[in-house]
Design a protein around this motif. Structure first.
Motif, PDB file in Angstrom:
ATOM      1  N   UNK A   1      16.997   1.493  -1.867  1.00  0.00           N
ATOM      2  CA  UNK A   1      16.142   2.671  -1.856  1.00  0.00           C
ATOM      3  C   UNK A   1      14.798   2.311  -2.505  1.00  0.00           C
ATOM      4  N   UNK A   2      13.697   2.714  -1.864  1.00  0.00           N
ATOM      5  CA  UNK A   2      12.381   2.506  -2.463  1.00  0.00           C
ATOM      6  C   UNK A   2      12.164   3.617  -3.483  1.00  0.00           C
ATOM      7  N   UNK A   3      11.853   3.241  -4.715  1.00  0.00           N
ATOM      8  CA  UNK A   3      11.657   4.198  -5.800  1.00  0.00           C
ATOM      9  C   UNK A   3      10.630   3.625  -6.782  1.00  0.00           C
ATOM     10  N   UNK A   4      10.553   4.194  -7.979  1.00  0.00           N
ATOM     11  CA  UNK A   4       9.640   3.700  -9.009  1.00  0.00           C
ATOM     12  C   UNK A   4      10.421   3.379 -10.270  1.00  0.00           C
ATOM     13  N   UNK A   5       9.944   2.355 -11.002  1.00  0.00           N
ATOM     14  CA  UNK A   5      10.589   2.020 -12.263  1.00  0.00           C
ATOM     15  C   UNK A   5      10.054   2.924 -13.370  1.00  0.00           C
TER      16      UNK A   5
ATOM     17  N   UNK B   1       0.850  -1.181   0.000  1.00  0.00           N
ATOM     18  CA  UNK B   1       0.000   0.000   0.000  1.00  0.00           C
ATOM     19  C   UNK B   1       0.890   1.236   0.000  1.00  0.00           C
ATOM     20  N   UNK B   2       0.311   2.392  -0.264  1.00  0.00           N
ATOM     21  CA  UNK B   2       1.081   3.641  -0.268  1.00  0.00           C
ATOM     22  C   UNK B   2       1.695   3.897   1.107  1.00  0.00           C
ATOM     23  N   UNK B   3       0.956   3.593   2.155  1.00  0.00           N
ATOM     24  CA  UNK B   3       1.475   3.782   3.515  1.00  0.00           C
ATOM     25  C   UNK B   3       2.647   2.854   3.780  1.00  0.00           C
ATOM     26  N   UNK B   4       2.540   1.599   3.347  1.00  0.00           N
ATOM     27  CA  UNK B   4       3.641   0.650   3.546  1.00  0.00           C
ATOM     28  C   UNK B   4       4.886   1.086   2.780  1.00  0.00           C
ATOM     29  N   UNK B   5       4.710   1.640   1.586  1.00  0.00           N
ATOM     30  CA  UNK B   5       5.867   2.081   0.796  1.00  0.00           C
ATOM     31  C   UNK B   5       6.652   3.168   1.504  1.00  0.00           C
ATOM     32  N   UNK B   6       5.964   4.062   2.212  1.00  0.00           N
ATOM     33  CA  UNK B   6       6.674   5.136   2.923  1.00  0.00           C
ATOM     34  C   UNK B   6       7.415   4.613   4.142  1.00  0.00           C
ATOM     35  N   UNK B   7       7.002   3.451   4.645  1.00  0.00           N
ATOM     36  CA  UNK B   7       7.573   2.900   5.876  1.00  0.00           C
ATOM     37  C   UNK B   7       8.609   1.805   5.629  1.00  0.00           C
ATOM     38  N   UNK B   8       8.821   1.411   4.374  1.00  0.00           N
ATOM     39  CA  UNK B   8       9.722   0.293   4.076  1.00  0.00           C
ATOM     40  C   UNK B   8      11.183   0.634   4.350  1.00  0.00           C
ATOM     41  N   UNK B   9      11.882  -0.343   4.920  1.00  0.00           N
ATOM     42  CA  UNK B   9      13.329  -0.270   5.103  1.00  0.00           C
ATOM     43  C   UNK B   9      13.906  -1.595   4.623  1.00  0.00           C
ATOM     44  N   UNK B  10      14.924  -1.538   3.807  1.00  0.00           N
ATOM     45  CA  UNK B  10      15.526  -2.759   3.279  1.00  0.00           C
ATOM     46  C   UNK B  10      17.036  -2.692   3.419  1.00  0.00           C
ATOM     47  N   UNK B  11      17.633  -3.858   3.587  1.00  0.00           N
ATOM     48  CA  UNK B  11      19.083  -3.960   3.676  1.00  0.00           C
ATOM     49  C   UNK B  11      19.487  -5.393   3.384  1.00  0.00           C
ATOM     50  N   UNK B  12      20.791  -5.598   3.225  1.00  0.00           N
ATOM     51  CA  UNK B  12      21.305  -6.958   3.151  1.00  0.00           C
ATOM     52  C   UNK B  12      21.144  -7.519   4.562  1.00  0.00           C
TER      53      UNK B  12
ATOM     54  N   UNK C   1      13.631  -7.081   4.417  1.00  0.00           N
ATOM     55  CA  UNK C   1      12.666  -6.005   4.204  1.00  0.00           C
ATOM     56  C   UNK C   1      11.823  -5.864   5.470  1.00  0.00           C
ATOM     57  N   UNK C   2      11.772  -4.659   6.015  1.00  0.00           N
ATOM     58  CA  UNK C   2      11.013  -4.413   7.240  1.00  0.00           C
ATOM     59  C   UNK C   2      10.061  -3.256   7.044  1.00  0.00           C
ATOM     60  N   UNK C   3       8.879  -3.359   7.672  1.00  0.00           N
ATOM     61  CA  UNK C   3       7.893  -2.296   7.685  1.00  0.00           C
ATOM     62  C   UNK C   3       7.132  -2.389   8.993  1.00  0.00           C
ATOM     63  N   UNK C   4       6.239  -1.459   9.219  1.00  0.00           N
ATOM     64  CA  UNK C   4       5.532  -1.359  10.495  1.00  0.00           C
ATOM     65  C   UNK C   4       4.866  -2.670  10.905  1.00  0.00           C
ATOM     66  N   UNK C   5       4.269  -3.390   9.961  1.00  0.00           N
ATOM     67  CA  UNK C   5       3.490  -4.580  10.297  1.00  0.00           C
ATOM     68  C   UNK C   5       4.204  -5.896  10.046  1.00  0.00           C
ATOM     69  N   UNK C   6       5.489  -5.863   9.715  1.00  0.00           N
ATOM     70  CA  UNK C   6       6.140  -7.141   9.480  1.00  0.00           C
ATOM     71  C   UNK C   6       7.559  -7.045   8.972  1.00  0.00           C
ATOM     72  N   UNK C   7       8.058  -8.203   8.641  1.00  0.00           N
ATOM     73  CA  UNK C   7       9.411  -8.344   8.135  1.00  0.00           C
ATOM     74  C   UNK C   7       9.415  -9.494   7.147  1.00  0.00           C
ATOM     75  N   UNK C   8      10.243  -9.380   6.121  1.00  0.00           N
ATOM     76  CA  UNK C   8      10.347 -10.406   5.098  1.00  0.00           C
ATOM     77  C   UNK C   8      11.816 -10.567   4.743  1.00  0.00           C
TER      78      UNK C   8
END
Length: 183
Positions: free
Chosen positions: A82-86, A48-59, A112-119
């Motif tokens: 970095x979260x961006x658009x293609x 969702x748009x809200x999740x995209x603003x909250x995403x953090x990713x790393x190795x 990948x981490x966000x407010x409601x989870x991690x992947x």
């Protein structure tokens, strides 16, 4: 226990919300070659748009690599996400490194981490030498251009023949002719 559709409907209703908005990582698209800095994009799906603003990713950290039984090469530490658009406006995770990737096969884990989870998702890259990768990209670009050209060719035109009839004569009914474009 109640018989009928109600228990089944309740079970389906309870399982659907989680599946409807499942955030995930899709395919990776690599735009670099062996002995070059990594340039890649990973598709973000179901966010969702809200999740995209909250995403953090790393190795992923060393412990996660050990848990998954994957070696963690030192050059992965220079990778930045970095979260961006293609180019089509879809959300992607842009991956860039400041160090060259000097292994032809690279396994790595994205955390990948966000407010409601991690992947955590594993990716395996096969990096071709720069000369071969440039030729492959040129062939892919040519195929894409040919596909775009085929997509822009107009559909066959349907036309009715023009017939001049003498006065007082009823026209004959005929089927339209189809002329295919020349390629």
């Amino acid at each position: 226990m109640s018989s009928g559709k109600n228990p089944l409907m309740l079970m389906m209703a309870l399982t659907m919300p989680g599946a409807a908005h499942a955030l995930g990582l899709g395919d990776i698209h690599v735009d670099s070659a062996l002995n070059e800095r990594l340039v890649a994009q990973i598709d973000i799906v179901g966010a969702t748009a809200l999740e995209l603003t909250d995403l953090r990713a790393s190795v992923a950290n060393r412990e996660t690599f050990l848990r998954y039984g994957v070696d963690r090469p030192a050059f992965l530490t220079s990778a930045v996400f970095t979260v961006t658009q293609d180019s089509q406006g879809r959300p992607v995770l842009s991956v860039r490194s400041s160090e060259a990737f000097n292994e032809p096969v690279v396994n790595f884990l994205v955390d990948l981490q966000w407010r409601n989870g991690e992947l955590v998702r594993q990716y395996t890259l096969l990096l071709d030498p720069a000369e071969f990768a440039a030729k492959t990209r040129a062939v892919d670009a040519k195929r894409a251009a040919e596909a775009a050209k085929v997509a822009t060719v107009a559909a066959p035109a349907i036309s009715s023949p023009t017939v001049s009839l003498p006065a007082g004569t009823a026209p004959a009914v005929s089927s339209p002719t189809v002329s295919a474009p020349t390629v």
